[in-house]
Structures are given as C-alpha cells and as structure tokens.
Design an enzyme around this catalytic site. Structure first.
Site, PDB file in Angstrom:
ATOM      1  N   GLU A  26      -7.967   6.052  -6.685  1.00  0.00           N
ATOM      2  CA  GLU A  26      -6.953   6.210  -7.738  1.00  0.00           C
ATOM      3  C   GLU A  26      -7.579   6.801  -9.002  1.00  0.00           C
ATOM      4  OE1 GLU A  26      -9.286   3.559  -8.273  1.00  0.00           O
ATOM      5  OE2 GLU A  26      -7.792   2.744  -9.667  1.00  0.00           O
ATOM      6  N   ASP A  58       0.668   4.313  -2.540  1.00  0.00           N
ATOM      7  CA  ASP A  58       0.534   5.733  -2.183  1.00  0.00           C
ATOM      8  C   ASP A  58       1.583   6.573  -2.909  1.00  0.00           C
ATOM      9  OD1 ASP A  58      -1.551   5.225  -0.544  1.00  0.00           O
ATOM     10  OD2 ASP A  58      -0.543   5.716   1.340  1.00  0.00           O
ATOM     11  N   HIS A 105       0.811  -1.213   0.000  1.00  0.00           N
ATOM     12  CA  HIS A 105       0.000   0.000   0.000  1.00  0.00           C
ATOM     13  C   HIS A 105       0.849   1.269   0.000  1.00  0.00           C
ATOM     14  CE1 HIS A 105      -3.666   2.274   1.011  1.00  0.00           C
ATOM     15  NE2 HIS A 105      -4.266   1.232   0.464  1.00  0.00           N
TER      16      HIS A 105
HETATM   17  N1  LIG Z   1      -2.232   2.728  -2.115  1.00  0.00           N
HETATM   18  C1  LIG Z   1      -3.437   3.234  -2.283  1.00  0.00           C
HETATM   19  N2  LIG Z   1      -4.376   2.508  -2.921  1.00  0.00           N
HETATM   20  C2  LIG Z   1      -5.577   3.041  -3.100  1.00  0.00           C
HETATM   21  C3  LIG Z   1      -5.901   4.311  -2.637  1.00  0.00           C
HETATM   22  N3  LIG Z   1      -7.183   4.574  -2.984  1.00  0.00           N
HETATM   23  C4  LIG Z   1      -7.636   3.476  -3.629  1.00  0.00           C
HETATM   24  N4  LIG Z   1      -6.687   2.537  -3.707  1.00  0.00           N
HETATM   25  C5  LIG Z   1      -6.757   1.189  -4.261  1.00  0.00           C
HETATM   26  O1  LIG Z   1      -7.007   1.222  -5.640  1.00  0.00           O
HETATM   27  C6  LIG Z   1      -7.587  -0.042  -6.008  1.00  0.00           C
HETATM   28  C7  LIG Z   1      -8.667   0.225  -7.005  1.00  0.00           C
HETATM   29  O2  LIG Z   1      -9.124  -1.006  -7.404  1.00  0.00           O
HETATM   30  P1  LIG Z   1     -10.170  -1.201  -8.557  1.00  0.00           P
HETATM   31  O3  LIG Z   1     -11.268  -0.186  -8.414  1.00  0.00           O
HETATM   32  O4  LIG Z   1     -10.549  -2.640  -8.578  1.00  0.00           O
HETATM   33  O5  LIG Z   1      -9.443  -0.797  -9.859  1.00  0.00           O
HETATM   34  P2  LIG Z   1      -8.103  -1.317 -10.489  1.00  0.00           P
HETATM   35  O6  LIG Z   1      -7.507  -2.426  -9.718  1.00  0.00           O
HETATM   36  O7  LIG Z   1      -7.251  -0.130 -10.721  1.00  0.00           O
HETATM   37  O8  LIG Z   1      -8.637  -1.888 -11.847  1.00  0.00           O
HETATM   38  P3  LIG Z   1      -9.125  -1.084 -13.125  1.00  0.00           P
HETATM   39  O9  LIG Z   1      -9.415   0.331 -12.694  1.00  0.00           O
HETATM   40  O10 LIG Z   1     -10.356  -1.799 -13.537  1.00  0.00           O
HETATM   41  O11 LIG Z   1      -8.029  -1.157 -14.088  1.00  0.00           O
HETATM   42  C8  LIG Z   1      -8.104  -0.685  -4.728  1.00  0.00           C
HETATM   43  O12 LIG Z   1      -7.293  -1.787  -4.413  1.00  0.00           O
HETATM   44  C9  LIG Z   1      -7.919   0.408  -3.686  1.00  0.00           C
HETATM   45  O13 LIG Z   1      -7.574  -0.111  -2.433  1.00  0.00           O
HETATM   46  C10 LIG Z   1      -4.905   5.056  -1.940  1.00  0.00           C
HETATM   47  O14 LIG Z   1      -5.098   6.200  -1.492  1.00  0.00           O
HETATM   48  N5  LIG Z   1      -3.686   4.473  -1.800  1.00  0.00           N
END
Ligand SMILES: Nc1nc2c(ncn2[C@@H]2O[C@H](COP(=O)(O)OP(=O)(O)OP(=O)(O)O)[C@@H](O)[C@H]2O)c(=O)[nH]1
Length: 303
Positions: free
Chosen positions: A225, A199, A195
């Site tokens: 993200e 970040d 994680h």
């Molecule tokens: N490190 C980190 N991860 C984040 C943050 N916000 C969201 N995420 C992660 O981003 C990921 C988003 O996952 P999904 O929505 O499945 O999208 P993806 O894996 O990018 O897949 P696609 O968008 O379909 O290509 C999740 O695992 C969240 O935990 C953050 O502030 N920091």
C-alpha cells in the site's frame, strides 16, 4: 520452307511456355497468404490479389478503383507519394496501419520494392496483417511495465524513468521531485472490511491520484500500500503543494464500501549528482517522519 516451319514451331512453343509461366505466376499471386498490391507511382492500383482485398474488406474491383491514401491511416497523401517516388530496387520494410471498409483498423507490415514494367515504374507491396502480434506485444509490454491490480507503473518502469530524469537534470538543470505515500492503518482496513475491499481502495485511490496529477507525472505502485510519484520539472515547493492536494483528495474521498482512508506523504527533490539510493532513502525518511508525526500529513526533506 523447313526452317520457316521450324521457326513457327519454336515461336508457338515459346508462346506456350510464356503463357504457362504467366499462369504459374498468377496462381502464386492469387494463392499467396500475404496480401499483394502492385501500385503505380501516382498511388493508384495496378493489380491486387484476393488476400489483399480480403484483408481490407473490399472486393478486388473496389480496390482497383482506390488510391493508397484511402486505406493507409498512418501516412499522409504527400508522404505516400514521396515514398512511392523514392522506392527503388532494394525496397524497404515498414509498419503502418490500414483502415478496412468496415471502419476497423489493422496493423500491417509492408515489404515494398520497385520495378519497371512495360516502361512504367511499378511498386510491389507485400502486406502482412500483424494486428494480433501488435496486440500481444502491447499486452506483454503492459504486463512488464505496470502493476496488475492498480494499472499503475511498476518499480521497473520507475527505475528506467528515474534514470532518464536524473540525466535530464544533470544535463539541463531541470528540477525533479519525488512524492511517496502510504496508507494509514491499512492493516485495520483489511481487518475491518476484508482484503477485497482493501484491494478496491488501492484500485480506486490509484485512479483518483492519477486524475489529480499531470500526465507527465509518473504514479507508481511501489509495493503493498505504498506508492511513489515522480514529478518532473518540479521543485520541493511545487511537489509539497501537490502532495498536500492529494492528501486532501484521499481524505475526502468516500470509497465504495462507504468509508474514508488517509495517507501519509514524504516529499523530496533530486540533488544533481547524488545517487538513486540517496534520493530514495530521503523520500522514504520523509514518509517515515510523516508517519511518526501523527500520519495523514505531508513531510518534506531537503538534502
Ligand atoms: N488488500 C490489500 N492489502 C494489502 C496489499 N498490499 C499490502 N496490503 C496490506 O497493507 C497492510 C500494511 O500494513 P502495515 O505495513 O502495518 O501498515 P499500516 O497498517 O498501513 O500502518 P501504517 O502504515 O503504519 O499507518 C498489511 O496488512 C498488508 O497486508 C494489497 O495488495 N491488497
């Protein structure tokens, strides 16, 4: 004879009272927690108290030799002279910035009023150091308008700016476009690298994107993200070129943990008269299409 002595007595009594009152005012002047400087209309110093000198880091003697524009960094000499000439009885309150002897700058709040003393106009300035308050206000503002992790604008700021830009488009017909992007497989990045590294990608990519857009464009952390860019004065074609450039920049960038990431982009243009919801739904649909069509690509949707 008796009346002469009486009048001499009362004169010395009045003199005594006058001296007492003058020394009382002097004590108040010197002990004031606010800086006080009394100016002549030509900007020179008639009198100043210790606190004023301390605030600026000079001695009283040095302050007495100075002119206002030597310490005021906000107003020019001409503006200051105009202000001094204009200030009347009711006075004025204003904020300005002063440079100290050591070169540092402080924010101050001034309360100015004018009076005539021995036939000359004098301006009384009560000066309060508000540097800490200003820093706190800036910090609160930053906290309320930006995202902590990336330093980008938050959705609240975006909403406000979007309303303004929509108004401008309605009034002047100036175009405006939105670019929305979302990292591909970000879950896998978190899973594979942790994680903290995830970040870092968000932080570094935010800097990268900001360095590759115009200062008038607004980059926003939409959530997780997902990011949004408001591109003023841009039609669909221009915004598409920008999105393509950013897509490549992100794809080519080597992040600190020595890996690459890609992102998918949706692009659309505001149609005057449509609602925010309609506009936002369209850019989201464009992004969804980019994901559905294989990721790491730009998709455009017009109305
Ligand atoms: N490190 C980190 N991860 C984040 C943050 N916000 C969201 N995420 C992660 O981003 C990921 C988003 O996952 P999904 O929505 O499945 O999208 P993806 O894996 O990018 O897949 P696609 O968008 O379909 O290509 C999740 O695992 C969240 O935990 C953050 O502030 N920091």
């Amino acid at each position: 004879m008796g009346t002469e002595v009486g009048s001499q007595l009362s004169e010395s009594l009045i003199d005594e009272l006058r001296k007492e009152r003058a020394s009382l005012w002097r004590i108040l002047f010197e002990q004031s927690r606010d800086g006080i400087v009394v100016l002549k209309v030509d900007g020179s110093v008639f009198e100043a108290n210790q606190e004023f000198a301390r605030m600026l880091g000079y001695s009283i003697e040095e302050i007495r030799q100075m002119r206002v524009w030597e310490w005021d960094v906000h107003f020019s000499k001409t503006q200051i002279l105009e202000k001094l000439a204009k200030i009347g009885d009711p006075g004025e309150q204003l904020e300005t910035r002063k440079s100290r002897k050591d070169g540092s700058v402080i924010d101050v709040e001034l309360s100015n009023s004018a009076t005539v003393f021995e036939g000359k106009k004098l301006i009384f300035c009560i000066c309060r150091d508000i540097t800490q308050r200003k820093l706190l206000e800036a910090e609160i503002f930053r906290y309320a308008t930006t995202d902590n992790l990336t330093g980008l604008f938050n959705r609240r700021s975006f909403d406000q700016r979007l309303t303004e830009e929509m108004d401008l488009t309605m009034r002047y017909g100036s175009p405006m476009a939105l670019v929305m992007y979302d990292f591909d497989g970000f879950k896998d990045i978190n899973d594979a690298h942790g994680h903290v590294q995830g970040d870092k990608v968000l932080e570094q990519s935010a800097r990268l994107v900001r360095d590759n857009v115009r200062s008038t464009d607004m980059v926003v952390r939409w959530g997780g993200e997902e990011f949004m860019i408001l591109v003023p004065q841009a039609r669909l074609v221009t915004a598409k070129v920008l999105a393509e450039k950013l897509r490549q920049v992100l794809e080519e960038y080597v992040f600190s943990a020595r890996f690459h990431v890609t992102a998918s982009f949706g692009v659309t243009e505001y149609v005057p008269g449509e609602s925010k919801d309609t506009l936002l739904k369209r850019v989201d649909d464009a992004l969804y299409r980019a994901k559905a069509r294989g990721r790491n690509r730009v998709e455009v949707l017009s109305s």
